[in-house]
Design a protein around this motif. Structure first.
Motif, short mmCIF file in Angstrom:
data_model
loop_
_atom_site.label_atom_id
_atom_site.label_comp_id
_atom_site.label_asym_id
_atom_site.label_seq_id
_atom_site.Cartn_x
_atom_site.Cartn_y
_atom_site.Cartn_z
N LYS A 344 0.83 -1.21 0.00
CA LYS A 344 0.00 0.00 0.00
C LYS A 344 0.87 1.26 0.00
CE LYS A 344 -3.89 -2.19 2.39
NZ LYS A 344 -4.75 -2.19 3.62
N THR A 345 2.17 1.10 0.21
CA THR A 345 3.09 2.24 0.23
C THR A 345 3.32 2.74 -1.20
OG1 THR A 345 4.20 1.28 2.15
CG2 THR A 345 5.34 3.05 0.99
N ALA A 346 3.22 4.04 -1.38
CA ALA A 346 3.40 4.63 -2.71
C ALA A 346 4.83 4.45 -3.19
CB ALA A 346 3.05 6.12 -2.66
N THR A 347 4.99 4.22 -4.49
CA THR A 347 6.32 4.08 -5.09
C THR A 347 6.90 5.47 -5.36
OG1 THR A 347 5.72 1.98 -6.12
CG2 THR A 347 7.59 3.17 -7.06
N TRP A 348 8.15 5.63 -4.98
CA TRP A 348 8.82 6.91 -5.26
C TRP A 348 9.20 6.98 -6.73
CZ3 TRP A 348 14.46 8.35 -5.47
CH2 TRP A 348 14.61 9.73 -5.57
N THR A 349 8.78 8.05 -7.39
CA THR A 349 9.07 8.23 -8.82
C THR A 349 9.82 9.53 -9.09
OG1 THR A 349 6.87 9.25 -9.12
CG2 THR A 349 7.07 6.87 -9.54
N GLY A 350 10.41 10.12 -8.04
CA GLY A 350 11.21 11.32 -8.23
C GLY A 350 10.67 12.56 -7.55
N GLN A 351 9.49 12.47 -6.94
CA GLN A 351 8.91 13.63 -6.26
C GLN A 351 9.71 13.97 -4.99
OE1 GLN A 351 7.76 10.50 -6.55
NE2 GLN A 351 5.82 10.24 -5.46
N SER A 352 9.41 15.12 -4.39
CA SER A 352 10.13 15.56 -3.21
C SER A 352 10.00 14.53 -2.08
CB SER A 352 9.58 16.91 -2.72
OG SER A 352 10.17 17.26 -1.48
N ILE A 353 11.15 14.23 -1.44
CA ILE A 353 11.15 13.29 -0.32
C ILE A 353 11.76 13.94 0.93
CG2 ILE A 353 11.07 11.11 -1.56
CD1 ILE A 353 14.10 11.04 -1.58
N ASN A 354 11.81 15.25 0.93
CA ASN A 354 12.35 15.96 2.08
C ASN A 354 11.51 15.67 3.33
OD1 ASN A 354 14.01 17.77 3.50
ND2 ASN A 354 12.59 19.46 3.15
N GLY A 355 12.18 15.12 4.34
CA GLY A 355 11.50 14.79 5.58
C GLY A 355 10.70 13.50 5.53
#
Length: 615
Positions: A344-355
């Motif tokens: 259910k965790t979203a896949t990281w595709t390059g969006q901001s991951i700050n914090g």
């Protein structure tokens, strides 16, 4: 008994010559009887003469336009001819004439499956099952749809129901064998394929199914023999030609594999899978432009075909095109063997991951994880808190890794995170190019503990690895390994104290030979990669084939020489002695496929020179 019943009995007994004689007589006696033309169409469909079958069935429905059975058979013939619009029209006419039946809906479901209209196909199967819960073909066709959709567990259930209803239908066993392979249950696959062969011992499809089991089990020669047997029965069977090509390629018989793939393509130029296999042969032969063209042709036919895109990525990466190569390499995640766990965790595709907490999931081999863990600090620079998911043998080694928020072993999606990402997707998402690889070493460190003792020596202490993972997915990985006997010229060099870093305990004959040559066997003290790292800390040099040990030595900043096959794995690139991944690494390459003599000679000269120059 009338002549039609005689023909039907002959058809049931598979006495097609006798059936043909009865039906020819029936057509001559009464050319306006639609049943004679209909049964003639059925006969010619069974013997594979589709055009003649079509002609007879068209004649039958022209005489009797409400002839539902004839329209049903005509729909099946058109489907086998690839004339899907005509097939759908014929099935619609059959349903219109009869009001519909379980058999009709089951037959039309297979048409919709071949048209990739899966929702319509499933609907027709469910209709057929609702009308007749004891119709085997309805469950068999439903399983075929589920196989196409990759729903293997559901396919198994449908096929076992079909077999329970009809234990004499070999096609059900063939598909169940295929399903067992997909579910990584090869022994069950073999048993089921043998059942199919007992039912139809002269069927090329049954023999092909059995051969596929041996191919999966890496028994390539046995698979080859069976594929050849199938081709004797059906020389123009495209699937068997393709499979035989793969069995030959796995045995390094590239020229004959090439011939089989091209023969198959001449029979059907629109097979993306065969084009991809042909491209793999071109790649393995060093013909990279031709390989690229094959993969691109495959993708033009099937833009979403993951295997072609992944292989194109490998060819591009090997030739130094990291931007397009890593983009195509992402297709590996759509391959069955690399499929990610549902989450259910979203896949990281390059969006901001700050914090944000990001779960970084290792994949493929241990060497891949060791190589790509270097990118975790890049995530930290973006403000992320990386949680690294690894396998048990790497746990102790990674205890001192930097810029990791948390490390979990064999996580089953239990770690809470805002995003997830595959470790080997990081270069693509971070925009890494060949001149921007983070390559400061060491980035892994030896963890303290009871160091396994490499025997004391005033000589140059060298660790050696000559064999790796023979089940590697790509490049016929046995090509990476070197025969121990081929390395004896190295072991004869004076001034070297050798120790084996092979993980596996050697067989007694090899153990005796190692003892005679003075090679210290460390396998009894290696249980994980931290143990290997501790041994390396007491060495001056590591010499290895392309295996996880090469990555470990490089990540530790250890001097390491890697012996590479003619067409190496993509990460080693081409025509260079250094590696942009590891500054302490030196590469020794085959000049001719399968010949290690030049490599061993070059390593011997370099090693002798190192000793002369005093290390």
């Amino acid at each position: 008994m009338d002549i039609h019943n005689k023909a039907i009995l002959a058809l049931s007994a598979k006495n097609y010559r006798l059936a043909g004689l009865f039906l020819e007589e029936a057509r001559l006696k009464n050319p306006h009887d639609p049943k004679s033309w209909y049964l003639s169409g059925v006969l010619f469909h069974r013997i594979g003469n589709l055009l003649q079958a079509q002609e007879f069935l068209v004649k039958a429905v022209s005489i009797f336009p409400e002839f539902s059975e004839a329209y049903n058979s005509l729909g099946c013939v058109y489907k086998d001819l690839g004339e899907f619009k005509n097939s759908e029209k014929a099935f619609s006419n059959a349903i219109g004439a009869s009001g519909g039946s379980a058999e009709l809906y089951a037959n039309r479901s297979d048409l919709f499956r071949q048209m990739e209209a899966f929702e319509r196909a499933i609907r027709d199967c469910n209709l057929a099952i609702k009308m007749n819960r004891k119709l085997p073909v309805a469950y068999g066709n439903l399983a075929a749809i589920q196989i196409d959709l990759g729903e293997w567990l559901q396919a198994e259930q449908s096929l076992r129901t079909a077999i329970k209803l009809d234990s004499k239908n070999a096609s059900f066993y063939i598909n169940l064998s295929k399903t067992m392979i997909a579910l990584q249950r090869p022994d069950e696959a073999l048993e089921v394929a043998q059942d199919a062969l007992r039912l139809e011992p002269t069927s090329s499809h049954s023999i092909n199914a059995l051969a596929n089991c041996y191919l999966y089990k890496s028994e390539f020669y046995q698979a080859e023999l069976l594929y050849r047997q199938a081709l004797e029965l059906e020389p123009r069977n495209i699937d068997v030609l393709n499979n035989l090509g793969t069995a030959l390629a796995q045995q390094n018989n590239f020229s004959e594999a090439y011939n089989n793939y091209t023969t198959a393509l001449n029979l059907d130029t629109n097979r993306a899978d065969i084009l991809t296999n042909l491209g793999s042969i071109e790649h393995a032969s060093g013909n990279f432009s031709d390989a690229k063209r094959c993969f691109q042709r495959a993708l033009k036919l099937a833009p979403d075909y993951a295997d072609a895109k992944w292989n194109l990525g490998i060819t591009l990466l090997l030739n130094g095109d990291f931007t397009d190569g890593f983009a195509c390499y992402e297709a590996r995640l759509d391959l069955p063997e690399f499929s990610q766990r549902p989450s259910k965790t979203a896949t990281w595709t390059g969006q901001s991951i700050n914090g944000k907490v990001i779960r970084v999931e290792s994949e493929q081999g241990y060497g891949d994880t060791i190589q790509f863990v270097r990118f975790l600090p890049e995530l930290k620079k973006l403000g992320a808190k990386p949680n690294l998911i690894i396998e048990k043998p790497l746990e102790k080694l990674f205890q001192r890794i930097k810029d990791v928020h948390q490390i979990d072993v064999n996580d089953k999606n239990g770690t809470q995170a805002d995003y997830r990402v595959s470790l080997m997707s990081l270069p693509h998402l971070l925009g890494v190019t060949i001149d921007k690889i983070p390559n400061v070493v060491p980035y892994l460190y030896q963890v303290g503990g009871d160091k396994p003792k490499v025997r004391a020596s005033t000589y140059l202490k060298v660790g050696i690895v000559w064999s790796g993972n023979l089940r590697h997915r790509h490049g016929w990985a046995q090509n990476r390994s070197i025969s121990f006997d081929d390395l004896e010229v190295l072991f004869s060099i004076q001034g070297v104290s050798w120790c084996s870093l092979q993980f596996e305990t050697p067989e007694s004959s090899l153990s005796n030979k190692m003892r005679e040559l003075g090679i210290q066997d460390m396998s009894n003290v290696i249980s994980n990669f931290s143990d290997t790292a501790e041994i390396m800390s007491d060495l001056d040099l590591v010499i290895t084939i392309d295996t996880a040990v090469a990555h470990l030595a490089g990540a530790l900043g250890m001097p390491v020489w890697v012996m590479l096959s003619f067409v190496p794995d993509w990460r080693w690139l081409l025509e260079r002695e250094d590696s942009p991944w590891y500054p302490s690494m030196l590469l020794f390459r085959q000049k001719k496929r399968g010949v290690w003599d030049d490599v061993v000679e070059a390593v011997s000269m370099a090693l002798s020179q190192k000793i002369i120059l005093g290390n």
